[in-house]
Structure formats: structure tokens, C-alpha cells
Design an enzyme around this catalytic site. Sequence first.
Site, mmCIF file in Angstrom:
data_model
loop_
_atom_site.group_PDB
_atom_site.id
_atom_site.type_symbol
_atom_site.label_atom_id
_atom_site.label_comp_id
_atom_site.label_asym_id
_atom_site.label_seq_id
_atom_site.Cartn_x
_atom_site.Cartn_y
_atom_site.Cartn_z
ATOM 1 N N SER A 146 0.833 -1.186 0.000
ATOM 2 C CA SER A 146 0.000 0.000 0.000
ATOM 3 C C SER A 146 0.879 1.251 0.000
ATOM 4 C CB SER A 146 -0.961 -0.048 1.187
ATOM 5 O OG SER A 146 -1.963 0.933 1.071
ATOM 6 N N GLU A 240 -9.524 -4.711 -5.864
ATOM 7 C CA GLU A 240 -9.103 -3.548 -5.078
ATOM 8 C C GLU A 240 -9.140 -2.254 -5.882
ATOM 9 O OE1 GLU A 240 -5.017 -2.880 -3.908
ATOM 10 O OE2 GLU A 240 -4.462 -4.814 -4.774
ATOM 11 N N HIS A 270 -7.425 -5.299 -1.183
ATOM 12 C CA HIS A 270 -6.217 -4.544 -0.897
ATOM 13 C C HIS A 270 -5.375 -5.231 0.190
ATOM 14 C CE1 HIS A 270 -3.790 -0.938 -0.909
ATOM 15 N NE2 HIS A 270 -3.985 -0.729 0.375
#
Length: 299
Positions: A146, A240, A270
Site C-alpha cells: 500500500s 481492489e 487490498h
Amino acid sequence: MTARPIDPEVQVIRDLLAARPRPAELAERRRRLDALGGSYPLPADVRVEPTRAGGVPAEWTEAPGADPSRVLLYLHGGGYVAGSLDSHRPMVAEAGRQAGMRTLALDYRLAPEHPFPAAVEDAVAGYRHLLETGFAPGRIAIGGDSAGGGLAAATLLALRDQGLPMPGCAWLVSPWVDLESASASMDSKAATDPMVQKPYLLEIAAMYHGTAGARAPLVSPLYGDLHGLPPLLVQVGSAETLLDEGVAFAGKAGAAEVAVTLEIWPDMIHVWHLFHPQLAAGRRAIAKAGSFIREHLAG
């Protein structure tokens, strides 16, 4: 045509996340992420050693059989405003096990208390520390998920621009590489990703980038010059919101003559790797990353 059944294990994770909605207050958001990733017990055979790396708080993890001459430098996710050693310890330790090497996870400074470029400075300091303590650059991998995946990419750009030797490879999980969050999947996958949504991303992006702006290359590597990077493994989930920017980053890196392996995992949300103790696809993705890292650090 009969629709392919959805992975039932990921539905369990969706239900888990629905039961723990993201709170409005930042301190509560930080506690929530630590609880999500840190709720899994660390295997008893993993050794954890707190340390400092270039002045940055950090920790080593090591599973039996780890090669001491190779290391995975890991940068946790959390939108540059949350995440910690606690939130990602089980995931990082498992990555080290699969790669057959020690891991050094950095507890880099977070926004809004420490906005850009603090995180990049800390990541570069951690990498310099590894070089200064005797690790050959070709025996270092850098990874992150991320925001940590975007930070790993930004760190590579900073290392290149500072004339430092590149690591052997990089592993980017669901990387947040466009802090404008302008990709089409922000809308097309909004109904399927329980982890991150565009309004939240824009909120925390402003906390991080400040006056630098969202398109600064070390803020959003998607807008940078990607030449000269080491081999990359980019893993994204088909469900995602960050899907399209991960794919775009892989394509832009490939066009810049970077060796890129792009994996799009069906049904995955995610950073599904966080949930690997109860999600087989998370374990398989980490195992694939371990194989990639071993292959590129074999010299």
C-alpha cells in the site's frame, strides 16, 4: 456462462472488516490497523530483535534457516498516517521465511506529525544503514504494501538519484503510487474493496504530501522517471481500488526497460497478504514473492 465462484475465504475477511469499520479519529484508526494485522500470533520459531537503522526504529525478524548475508528491507502500509511494526510483523516474518532471509522492518515517521519527505528520508537512511553494516546491495531486497509499496518505489527513485547502488529487487504489494487517486478502478472497484476508498485516500494524501503536491515523483512514483530500477514484482488484487494504478505503474516501469513481473490475483482485496494465516491466497502470494526474491538475490 456460469459465473466463477468467489473465493469463500476472502468473504470471511470481508465480514471481519465490516465488523471493524474504520473510525474517524486518527489515533483510533492507528489502533484498528495494529489490531487487524497484529491479531495473528507470531510463530514460535521466529526471532524478533528491536534495533535502530540509520537512527530509525526498526526490528529484525528471522526464521530458522535464514541466510544472514541477505535481507528484505520492509516498509509497512497504512496510508503514511498509520501502520507500525506491530501491524505487519506476522506478514513480514512470513515473507522472510519464504524468501529464506532475515527481514528488517522500519518504523518510519508518520504524517501528519511528520509529512513528506520524512518517510522517504527514513527509508533511505535504513537502506544506507544496511550498506554501511556490510550488506552487498545485490543481496538486499526492498518491499512494501500500500503506502509502503509506494514508499518502496519512491525510495528506489531516491537511491538512484543520490547515486547509491540499487538493491537486487523490489516487491510491491497493492502499491499506492498515485496520491491523486485518479485511476478508473477507484470507482469501478469501489463496491468490491472493503479496505480503501477514494475519499479516505484523498484525505490522508493531503496529510502526507503537504506543499509538495500529489504529483511530486517521490510522493507519487507513477509520475516519476522509472528508468534504472531493479527487477520488480508487483502484486495487486482484482477487487481492489488500487488495481489500475498498480497495473499502470508496472506498465510504465516496463516501458522504461525495467524487468517487471505483474500478478493480478482474482477476488483479492487490498493487501490480502495481511490475512495470510486464514487466507490461502495470502500464503500463496507471499510464497510467490519469496521465490521471486530468492531468484533475484541468488548471486
